[in-house]
Design an enzyme around this catalytic site. Structure first.
Site, PDB file in Angstrom:
ATOM      1  N   LYS A   1       0.862  -1.201   0.000  1.00 55.96           N
ATOM      2  CA  LYS A   1       0.000   0.000   0.000  1.00 55.96           C
ATOM      3  C   LYS A   1       0.882   1.227   0.000  1.00 55.96           C
ATOM      4  CE  LYS A   1      -4.418   0.260   0.719  1.00 55.96           C
ATOM      5  NZ  LYS A   1      -5.412  -0.310  -0.131  1.00 55.96           N
TER       6      LYS A   1
ATOM      7  N   GLY B   1     -21.027   6.552   2.182  1.00 52.60           N
ATOM      8  CA  GLY B   1     -19.916   6.856   1.272  1.00 52.60           C
ATOM      9  C   GLY B   1     -20.429   6.760  -0.151  1.00 52.60           C
ATOM     10  N   TYR B   2     -20.167   7.788  -0.989  1.00 58.05           N
ATOM     11  CA  TYR B   2     -20.679   7.746  -2.364  1.00 58.05           C
ATOM     12  C   TYR B   2     -19.563   8.024  -3.363  1.00 58.05           C
ATOM     13  CZ  TYR B   2     -24.913   7.153  -5.143  1.00 58.05           C
ATOM     14  OH  TYR B   2     -25.895   6.634  -5.976  1.00 58.05           O
ATOM     15  N   GLY B   3     -18.389   7.451  -3.071  1.00 58.20           N
ATOM     16  CA  GLY B   3     -17.271   7.526  -4.024  1.00 58.20           C
ATOM     17  C   GLY B   3     -17.391   6.357  -4.993  1.00 58.20           C
ATOM     18  N   ASN B   4     -16.263   5.841  -5.446  1.00 57.67           N
ATOM     19  CA  ASN B   4     -16.285   4.752  -6.431  1.00 57.67           C
ATOM     20  C   ASN B   4     -17.065   3.538  -5.930  1.00 57.67           C
ATOM     21  OD1 ASN B   4     -15.305   2.110  -7.427  1.00 57.67           O
ATOM     22  ND2 ASN B   4     -14.163   3.331  -8.880  1.00 57.67           N
ATOM     23  N   ALA B   5     -16.679   3.011  -4.762  1.00 56.59           N
ATOM     24  CA  ALA B   5     -17.329   1.782  -4.270  1.00 56.59           C
ATOM     25  C   ALA B   5     -18.800   2.042  -3.929  1.00 56.59           C
ATOM     26  CB  ALA B   5     -16.567   1.255  -3.059  1.00 56.59           C
ATOM     27  N   GLY B   6     -19.062   3.124  -3.188  1.00 56.86           N
ATOM     28  CA  GLY B   6     -20.427   3.396  -2.719  1.00 56.86           C
ATOM     29  C   GLY B   6     -21.411   3.652  -3.847  1.00 56.86           C
TER      30      GLY B   6
HETATM   31  N1  GLU Z   1      -7.138  -0.025  -3.501  1.00 54.26           N
HETATM   32  C1  GLU Z   1      -7.908  -1.221  -3.729  1.00 54.26           C
HETATM   33  C2  GLU Z   1      -7.978  -2.062  -2.475  1.00 54.26           C
HETATM   34  O1  GLU Z   1      -7.774  -1.604  -1.380  1.00 54.26           O
HETATM   35  C3  GLU Z   1      -7.402  -1.978  -4.939  1.00 54.26           C
HETATM   36  C4  GLU Z   1      -6.002  -2.436  -4.874  1.00 54.26           C
HETATM   37  C5  GLU Z   1      -5.481  -2.937  -6.192  1.00 54.26           C
HETATM   38  O2  GLU Z   1      -6.228  -2.995  -7.142  1.00 54.26           O
HETATM   39  O3  GLU Z   1      -4.305  -3.256  -6.230  1.00 54.26           O
HETATM   40  O4  GLU Z   1      -8.324  -3.212  -2.533  1.00 54.26           O
END
Ligand code: GLU
Length: 416
Positions: A106, A218-223
């Site tokens: 990360k 949350g209303y970003g990409n995932a939400g």
């Molecule tokens: N950031 C995303 C996660 O936390 C995707 C990570 C990725 O695709 O490498 O799972």
């Protein structure tokens, strides 16, 4: 007074519990408790006013027993090395539980992109790569988008890395725009993978998801994508959604596409017509079939866990439920789909993206969805059977499945 554990320390405590259950060898346990490698960088960026500003950045490679490290890069004003470390730790388990041959990593930069111009963000993205490029690569560590980073930022980062190497390197990063080697289906992959796990959980609990009520924090990409997918594909009723500025509620159901447009034009979901404004806190406490915390960590804590009335909590964000809250929810009969299982769809399609980059041959969207569905369903079923057999919570079961897989790879490599 009891010291509050940091995010990473609470991860270590969960690992200790599972290491005990699995009776892990002391050497393997000791290696798994710490990140393999961490890079701290100072990133100089020329701002639009001509001055140079230094940003602090990190990249943590937690464990690469299963394959090259993998995980997103966050751009966040409150970023800390402890958070990045915890998230790299969870990426290790996420890749393992999803059954993909990648390790955990990360990255993060302390910055507030909302206060920066687009060209400043581009220069920061390129400068981050200049600072870490010798540390990453398709065989080493492959970044991706995360909180406040997006496909355009991935494009700049891939371009910068390719310039430094002197040839085109699409496989260094995933979550790229499709035109330059991104995968179809990657944008909605986290939510889509989450939906597959919600479908399996509902089958297990005998809940009919058609017209079932859903609240999304949350209303970003995932939400936004989970709200749209559950509305359009499953016919569920999205009764409430929120973002950092507040939430909206309509018990007849909201149109998640219109909410998306409203947020795009006003900057927030609040003050949407045909809905009542509610607080984020109230949203979490609604009596719904499915609650999806889809923003940041530490949202359901000891403080509010006893007030959660959802039947299923699908943790689409990373770390939204604290371990203490997890116990309270389980005691109250709430079914939890733990984060590193629920949100593994993003990294799974990232893995498919890397495979397509290596082949230089690209699959159609149908193929991606089919493969993602198979992976997520298999991962969910492995965790559910572990949970039923050992009579442990879904979170502990997910750790057991993941830690056992990483430990086996370590043993075979002779690390134990
Ligand atoms: N950031 C995303 C996660 O936390 C995707 C990570 C990725 O695709 O490498 O799972």
């Amino acid at each position: 007074m009891v010291e509050k554990l940091s995010l990473f320390e609470s991860g270590q405590a969960q690992l200790d519990e599972v290491a005990g259950i699995l009776n892990l060898e002391p050497g393997i346990r000791a290696i798994l408790r710490e990140p393999m490698r961490e890079l701290h960088v100072s990133i100089p960026v020329r701002m639009d006013n001509g001055n140079v500003r230094i940003f602090k950045g990190f990249r943590v490679q937690y464990n690469d027993a299963l394959g090259p490290c993998k995980g997103g890069i966050r751009f966040h004003p409150d970023e800390t090395i402890d958070t990045v470390r915890a998230l790299a730790f969870w990426m290790t388990w996420k890749c393992a539980v999803a059954g993909i041959p990648l390790g955990g990593g990360k990255g993060g930069v302390i910055c507030d992109t909302k206060q920066m111009s687009l060209s400043e963000v581009e220069r920061l993205s390129r400068a981050y790569v200049d600072a870490v490029w010798q540390f990453i690569g398709p065989e080493r560590d492959i970044p991706a988008p995360d909180v406040y980073t997006n496909p355009q930022i991935m494009a700049w980062m891939m371009d910068e890395y390719s310039k430094l190497k002197g040839y085109n390197c699409p496989g260094v990063i995933t979550g790229k725009p499709v035109a330059i080697g991104g995968s179809l289906g990657r944008g909605g992959a986290t939510a889509c993978g989450g939906m597959f796990t919600i479908i399996e959980a509902a089958k297990h609990l005998n809940i009919d998801l058609t017209a079932a009520t859903v609240a999304v924090q949350g209303y970003g990409n995932a939400g936004s994508n989970i709200a749209i997918l559950m509305n359009d594909i499953l016919g569920s009723k999205i009764v409430a959604v929120s973002d950092s500025k507040g939430g909206i509620y309509n018990k007849q159901g909201l149109d998640p596409h219109k909410v998306f447009q409203h947020k795009a034009s006003t900057g927030s979901v609040v003050n949407f017509t045909d809905a009542e404004n509610i607080s984020n806190e109230k949203l979490l406490e609604l009596e719904v079939a499915v609650l999806c915390p889809s923003a940041l960590e530490d949202v359901i804590t000891e403080r509010n866990a006893s007030k959660i009335k959802a039947k299923i909590v699908a943790a689409l964000a990373n770390g939204p439920i604290t371990p203490e809250a997890d116990k309270v929810l389980v005691d109250n009969g709430v079914f939890i789909i733990p984060d590193f299982l629920c949100n593994a769809g993003g990294v799974t399609v990232s893995y498919f993206e890397g495979v397509q980059n290596a082949y230089n041959y690209y699959w159609d969207e149908e193929e991606i969805h089919e493969r993602l569905g198979r992976k997520m369903t298999k991962a969910f079923q492995a965790v559910l059977s572990e949970s039923l057999e050992r009579k442990v919570s879904m979170r502990v079961a997910a750790y057991i499945v993941a830690v056992a897989r990483v430990a086996e790879a370590m043993r075979l490599r002779g690390w134990g």
